[in-house]
Design an enzyme around this catalytic site. Structure first.
Site, mmCIF file in Angstrom:
data_model
loop_
_atom_site.group_PDB
_atom_site.id
_atom_site.type_symbol
_atom_site.label_atom_id
_atom_site.label_comp_id
_atom_site.label_asym_id
_atom_site.label_seq_id
_atom_site.Cartn_x
_atom_site.Cartn_y
_atom_site.Cartn_z
ATOM 1 N N CYS A 5 4.343 4.307 6.555
ATOM 2 C CA CYS A 5 4.026 3.733 5.241
ATOM 3 C C CYS A 5 4.965 2.563 4.954
ATOM 4 O O CYS A 5 6.189 2.709 5.000
ATOM 5 C CB CYS A 5 4.175 4.822 4.186
ATOM 6 N N ASP A 31 6.868 -8.406 -5.669
ATOM 7 C CA ASP A 31 5.647 -8.434 -4.861
ATOM 8 C C ASP A 31 5.696 -9.654 -3.937
ATOM 9 O O ASP A 31 6.081 -10.747 -4.347
ATOM 10 C CB ASP A 31 4.400 -8.511 -5.763
ATOM 11 N N HIS A 47 6.966 9.959 -1.033
ATOM 12 C CA HIS A 47 5.639 9.453 -0.662
ATOM 13 C C HIS A 47 4.552 10.219 -1.406
ATOM 14 O O HIS A 47 4.179 11.326 -1.031
ATOM 15 C CB HIS A 47 5.421 9.562 0.848
ATOM 16 N N GLY A 97 -9.113 -0.356 -6.134
ATOM 17 C CA GLY A 97 -8.517 -1.584 -5.624
ATOM 18 C C GLY A 97 -7.174 -1.399 -4.948
ATOM 19 O O GLY A 97 -6.433 -2.361 -4.746
ATOM 20 N N HIS A 104 2.276 2.941 -6.607
ATOM 21 C CA HIS A 104 3.119 1.856 -7.117
ATOM 22 C C HIS A 104 2.573 1.358 -8.439
ATOM 23 O O HIS A 104 1.365 1.316 -8.647
ATOM 24 C CB HIS A 104 3.218 0.695 -6.113
HETATM 25 P P1 5GP Z 1 -2.429 -2.685 -4.318
HETATM 26 O O1 5GP Z 1 -3.624 -3.532 -4.039
HETATM 27 O O2 5GP Z 1 -2.258 -1.592 -3.293
HETATM 28 O O3 5GP Z 1 -2.369 -2.170 -5.730
HETATM 29 O O4 5GP Z 1 -1.197 -3.657 -4.233
HETATM 30 C C1 5GP Z 1 -0.389 -3.793 -3.123
HETATM 31 C C2 5GP Z 1 0.584 -4.935 -3.415
HETATM 32 O O5 5GP Z 1 1.623 -4.869 -2.465
HETATM 33 C C3 5GP Z 1 -0.042 -6.329 -3.309
HETATM 34 O O6 5GP Z 1 0.122 -7.022 -4.543
HETATM 35 C C4 5GP Z 1 0.732 -6.995 -2.163
HETATM 36 O O7 5GP Z 1 0.998 -8.356 -2.400
HETATM 37 C C5 5GP Z 1 1.999 -6.167 -2.093
HETATM 38 N N1 5GP Z 1 2.588 -6.049 -0.756
HETATM 39 C C6 5GP Z 1 1.920 -5.684 0.373
HETATM 40 N N2 5GP Z 1 2.783 -5.645 1.416
HETATM 41 C C7 5GP Z 1 4.012 -5.966 0.920
HETATM 42 C C8 5GP Z 1 5.295 -6.078 1.514
HETATM 43 O O8 5GP Z 1 5.501 -5.865 2.719
HETATM 44 N N3 5GP Z 1 6.314 -6.442 0.706
HETATM 45 C C9 5GP Z 1 6.141 -6.672 -0.636
HETATM 46 N N4 5GP Z 1 7.220 -7.038 -1.339
HETATM 47 N N5 5GP Z 1 4.933 -6.574 -1.227
HETATM 48 C C10 5GP Z 1 3.885 -6.213 -0.461
HETATM 49 ZN ZN ZN Z 2 5.092 5.967 1.505
#
Ligand code: 5GP
Ligand code: ZN
Length: 122
Positions: A5, A31, A47, A97, A104
């Site tokens: 993860c 982000d 997790h 989404g 998070h």
């Molecule tokens: P979700 O669509 O799952 O609600 O949002 C996932 C968020 O995680 C997205 O806004 C994406 O930009 C962010 N994200 C994905 N991978 C990484 C990463 O490796 N580092 C950081 N800081 N943000 C991440």
């Molecule tokens: Zn996790």
């Protein structure tokens, strides 16, 4: 803990991130693809996949997580008061989404005029 993860890896420091907060229970970081001037992600170290996986026994730490989100927004550039503010969002499951399957909260703010009604990336 989940070995593959990415957010568990960020919490453990195995993937670099711009952290703004760390304690025993939670980690918050910027982000990687911000949708607004302030775009933080707040995660539990534990997790948990999404809000689809929580129950009454989780009320305590979830309450602390919401409280922390409000403080982090204020401390990281979201203006106070009704004319400022922030959006707190937890995408949950595919139809919600969610792309990263570790719970998070998006903390999004600092933009005027407000843009976008739904998804952070819309
Ligand atoms: P979700 O669509 O799952 O609600 O949002 C996932 C968020 O995680 C997205 O806004 C994406 O930009 C962010 N994200 C994905 N991978 C990484 C990463 O490796 N580092 C950081 N800081 N943000 C991440
Ligand atoms: Zn996790």
């Amino acid at each position: 803990m989940s070995d593959n993860c990415i957010f568990c890896k960020i919490a453990r420091g195995e993937i670099p991130s711009k952290k703004v907060h760390e304690d025993e229970e939670f980690v918050a970081f910027h982000d990687i693809n911000p949708a607004a001037p302030v775009h933080l992600l707040l995660i539990p170290r534990r997790h948990v996949v999404s809000l689809q996986d929580i129950g009454p026994e989780d009320a305590g730490w979830l309450g602390r997580m919401v409280t922390l989100a409000s403080r982090l927004a204020a401390d990281n550039g979201c203006r106070p008061g009704p004319e400022g503010g922030f959006r707190l969002m937890a995408n949950s499951g595919v139809e919600g989404g969610q792309e990263v399957p570790h719970l998070h909260f998006h903390i999004i703010g600092g933009q005027r005029p407000w843009k976008g009604r739904m998804a952070p990336n819309a």
